[in-house]
Design a protein around this motif. Structure first.
Motif, PDB file in Angstrom:
ATOM      1  N   GLN A 144      -3.777  -1.238  -6.559  1.00 29.58           N
ATOM      2  CA  GLN A 144      -4.106  -0.278  -5.496  1.00 29.58           C
ATOM      3  C   GLN A 144      -3.909   1.160  -5.960  1.00 29.58           C
TER       4      GLN A 144
ATOM      5  N   LEU B 219      -6.757   1.870   0.632  1.00 29.15           N
ATOM      6  CA  LEU B 219      -6.153   3.046   0.005  1.00 29.15           C
ATOM      7  C   LEU B 219      -7.180   3.908  -0.730  1.00 29.15           C
TER       8      LEU B 219
ATOM      9  N   SER C  71       0.829  -1.210   0.000  1.00 24.51           N
ATOM     10  CA  SER C  71       0.000   0.000   0.000  1.00 24.51           C
ATOM     11  C   SER C  71       0.867   1.265   0.000  1.00 24.51           C
TER      12      SER C  71
END
Length: 452
Positions: A127, A191, A44
């Motif tokens: 992500q 996220l 992340s």
């Protein structure tokens, strides 16, 4: 001559301190996301680093366009021309909003292909994709807000944007925290939740700035909008284009640096991602001093008080060098605090952070001087020269060096050191050209007094 004039110090400080806090709060938006998602793991963090690098290009361009408009507005303020102020504001909106609309559409259309090209790890790409999908809409809101900030800064009302950020940041933290981890029954978005929090918070700040703009007295925005013609827009664009190109060159270079850094292993890239926002935040103190100097130079030019510029700039340089030394010491302390700020980092990430510490400690010493020289030269009408210096040091020397080191699989300190190399090369060129401009300015003023 005084080492530092009290009047000059007060003049710059009164503009610079709200600018510094504004800029710190801008950087804190990235830090808020970074610190909130740090517990989600290195994937992340790396995804946010990649997404932030892409966003930095677009936000940097918005800032560039607004910065050029800000210098035009500052001259109008110096001349006390309310119609010119309103026209500059409307044209700034038109240019910034148009650019952002086009680029946001292009970003959304080609985002998946871009990310797959930039990074090999599909988890990082996925992500980053989710984060940027939401952030594209934030860019559109931000484009209009940036021009309003330029108006308030150029007119000396630098506290109003500060209040806007003071409203935005708590909202960003609260909304992002809830959506990242799924508190109070909300879905756990990770996220993507951080991106939504930023979008909502920026929209709230936009509403506040619009309300403050509506309260401005004797600002004929509607009349200026109706009186606009193509010639005015073209003249405005021609003046800000070198400034915007200069910032775009830097922003795209920073983005390319980050993309090249993404070719490192995930631990090294995560280390750089963790450090970069703090470096940018620390630099905002001195950058704001440089920006305040350029605003005051523009106002001196608008009032036809060019004889005050040379001494003003020389004293601003003395102060910014002192600030640069202080900032280096702050980063020494920052290095010691990293284990406390990020206690759950992998041991390899901690080793990478230790390896690049000497570089991020030294960078502020030269970057502060370069920042003031660059802003001063732009305010003096030498935007093209500043662009040339940045282009040569960054694109002709710095980036090829970085590519070579990565290709040869050089050590992390040599990779990250490309930033320091560029800044060191700029010092000599900026010193030479700023000294020449100030000398010409003094000679011109002496000549004028002689004719009188």
């Amino acid at each position: 001559m005084n080492v530092v004039s009290k009047d000059n110090l007060i003049k710059n400080v009164s503009v610079a301190w709200p600018l510094a806090l504004n800029a710190i709060l801008v950087q804190s938006m990235v830090l808020v996301d970074l610190m909130l998602i740090a517990n989600l793991g290195e994937i992340s963090v790396a995804a946010l680093g990649l997404a932030s690098a892409i966003l930095a290009f677009f936000v940097g361009t918005q800032y560039a366009l607004a910065n050029g408009t800000q210098l035009i507005l500052a001259r109008a303020v110096g001349a006390n021309d309310r119609h010119a102020m309103a026209s500059g504001l409307v044209i700034g909106w038109l240019i910034s909003g148009g650019f952002t609309l086009i680029t946001s559409v292009l970003l959304l259309v080609g985002l998946d292909e871009l990310l797959n090209w930039l990074v090999d790890d599909p988890l990082v790409a996925r992500q980053a994709y989710r984060y940027l999908q939401v952030s594209a809409y934030m860019l559109l809101v931000s484009s209009f807000a940036q021009v309003m900030i330029a108006f308030f800064n150029g007119s000396g009302q630098t506290r109003l944007p500060l209040y806007g950020y003071l409203i935005e940041i708590p909202m960003n933290v609260l909304i992002s925290l809830v959506l990242i981890y799924g508190y109070f029954g909300f879905p756990e978005l990770g996220l993507r939740g951080a991106a939504i929090g930023s979008l909502v918070a920026v929209s709230i700040r936009f509403g506040y700035l619009a309300w403050q703009l509506k309260r401005q007295k004797n600002l004929p925005i509607m009349a200026s909008r109706k009186a606009l013609n193509v010639a005015q827009v073209v003249a405005h664009f021609r003046e800000i284009f070198p400034i915007a190109t200069n910032f775009v060159t830097l922003a795209s270079g920073v983005m390319l640096h980050q993309m090249l850094f993404a070719q490192l292993d995930v631990f090294s890239f995560a280390a750089i991602t963790l450090v970069m926002p703090w470096m940018q935040m620390g630099a905002q103190f001195v950058t704001s001093w440089a920006l305040a100097t350029s605003i005051n130079i523009s106002q001196f030019r608008g009032r036809q008080q060019t004889h005050l510029i040379s001494e003003f700039v020389e004293q601003a340089i003395r102060i910014i060098l002192l600030l640069g030394v202080v900032l280096c010491l702050v980063f020494v302390a920052f290095g010691e605090l990293l284990p406390i700020l990020y206690p759950r980092l992998d041991e390899q990430t901690q080793q990478a952070l230790a390896g690049i510490a000497p570089i991020y400690i030294l960078i502020p010493l030269v970057r502060t001087y370069n920042g003031l020289c660059g802003h001063s030269l732009r305010a003096l009408g030498q935007s093209v020269k500043v662009l040339q210096i940045h282009f040569v040091t960054q694109w002709v020397i710095g980036i090829p060096y970085l590519i070579l080191v990565l290709y040869c699989e050089g050590p992390l300190w040599a990779v990250f050191g490309s930033i320091l190399l560029e800044e060191c090369l700029k010092v000599f060129a900026f010193r030479k050209h700023l000294k020449r401009e100030l000398t010409l300015l003094v000679s011109s003023n002496v000549e004028k007094r002689g004719k009188e």
